[in-house]
Design a protein around this motif. Sequence first.
Motif, short mmCIF file in Angstrom:
data_model
loop_
_atom_site.label_atom_id
_atom_site.label_comp_id
_atom_site.label_asym_id
_atom_site.label_seq_id
_atom_site.Cartn_x
_atom_site.Cartn_y
_atom_site.Cartn_z
N ARG A 22 -14.26 -1.80 -4.51
CA ARG A 22 -12.58 -2.06 -4.84
C ARG A 22 -12.32 -0.45 -4.66
NH1 ARG A 22 -14.48 -4.92 -9.31
NH2 ARG A 22 -13.94 -7.10 -9.20
N GLU A 59 -4.79 -5.15 6.80
CA GLU A 59 -4.50 -4.79 5.50
C GLU A 59 -5.34 -3.53 5.31
OE1 GLU A 59 -2.86 -8.85 3.33
OE2 GLU A 59 -5.02 -8.37 3.39
N ILE A 109 0.98 -1.85 -7.29
CA ILE A 109 -0.74 -1.98 -7.33
C ILE A 109 -1.12 -2.06 -8.93
CG2 ILE A 109 -3.17 -1.46 -6.80
CD1 ILE A 109 -1.61 0.01 -4.38
N LEU A 144 -4.20 -0.11 4.07
CA LEU A 144 -4.88 0.72 2.89
C LEU A 144 -5.23 2.31 3.34
CD1 LEU A 144 -5.93 0.44 -0.25
CD2 LEU A 144 -7.91 -0.32 0.60
N PHE A 163 0.87 -1.20 0.00
CA PHE A 163 -0.07 0.19 0.00
C PHE A 163 0.99 1.47 0.02
CE2 PHE A 163 -2.65 -3.17 2.11
CZ PHE A 163 -3.52 -3.32 1.15
N LEU A 207 -9.48 -8.48 2.04
CA LEU A 207 -8.24 -7.71 2.93
C LEU A 207 -8.46 -7.96 4.47
CD1 LEU A 207 -7.60 -4.38 1.08
CD2 LEU A 207 -6.61 -6.61 0.77
N HIS A 267 -8.05 -2.66 -4.75
CA HIS A 267 -8.19 -3.57 -3.93
C HIS A 267 -9.53 -3.90 -3.71
CE1 HIS A 267 -3.87 -3.34 -3.07
NE2 HIS A 267 -4.05 -2.29 -2.95
N ASP A 268 -9.97 -5.16 -3.55
CA ASP A 268 -11.38 -5.70 -3.23
C ASP A 268 -11.27 -5.81 -1.87
OD1 ASP A 268 -13.66 -6.90 -2.46
OD2 ASP A 268 -13.18 -8.71 -3.63
#
Length: 234
Positions: free
Chosen positions: A77, A90, A12, A94, A6, A86, A81-82
């Motif tokens: 998302r 996480e 990413i 994020l 992140f 996570l 990122h979904d």
Amino acid sequence: MSTSAFADPEVITRTNAVVELESVTKEYPGGVKAVRGVSMEVGYGELVAIVGPSGSGKSTMLNLIGTLDRPSAGTVRVDGHDIAALSDRELSALRAHRIGFVFQQFHLAPGETALDNVADGLLYTGMAMRERRRRAEEALLRVGLDDRLDHLPHELSGGQGQRVAIARAVAGRPALLLADEPTGNLDSASGAAVMELLHDLHDAGTTVLVITHDRDIAAALPRQITMRDGEVVK
């Protein structure tokens, strides 16, 4: 996934959207559906308003997009990122690295200077103190408060306090800035100045999503997403 991913946006794989919602529903105990089957996107570099009256679901949308809550159904998302995939750790990473928050209340520590309030917002990024303070000074300069670095919150006007809060939100160079009723506690002149600042940040490349009930504020932004009864109606 390592939380270090992140910190480096190059790690990413991105789509063109910083926010993607696909058929998202959020249901609370008792069968209350605050968000109902919402699908929407916000692209990198956009300036967008989510607008609606009290009870329309916009606050729940803020929590979902800000990864403060998870959907009951559908996919959210953020920055590729979904969030359902996570862990809590996480998600925290994020938020620390990729999302900036500005609220109606400034949430400034009363005994700390503007510089320290902004630097403390970077604590969870893992940056060294020297780098946090350098980023904080840079952010305060960006919002026009280079002459207020050593001022305490009670020595600042309401508009200046909100500028400190915005500096704290952008100091980490987030992919997305979420502003929840950013002018709610300000007089009209200070509110207009804060909105001008958000426009300036957007012009400089920041993606800004404003959540508001004020249709005049929303109408002044390039794009509006209107909510009513948990659904996007426009």
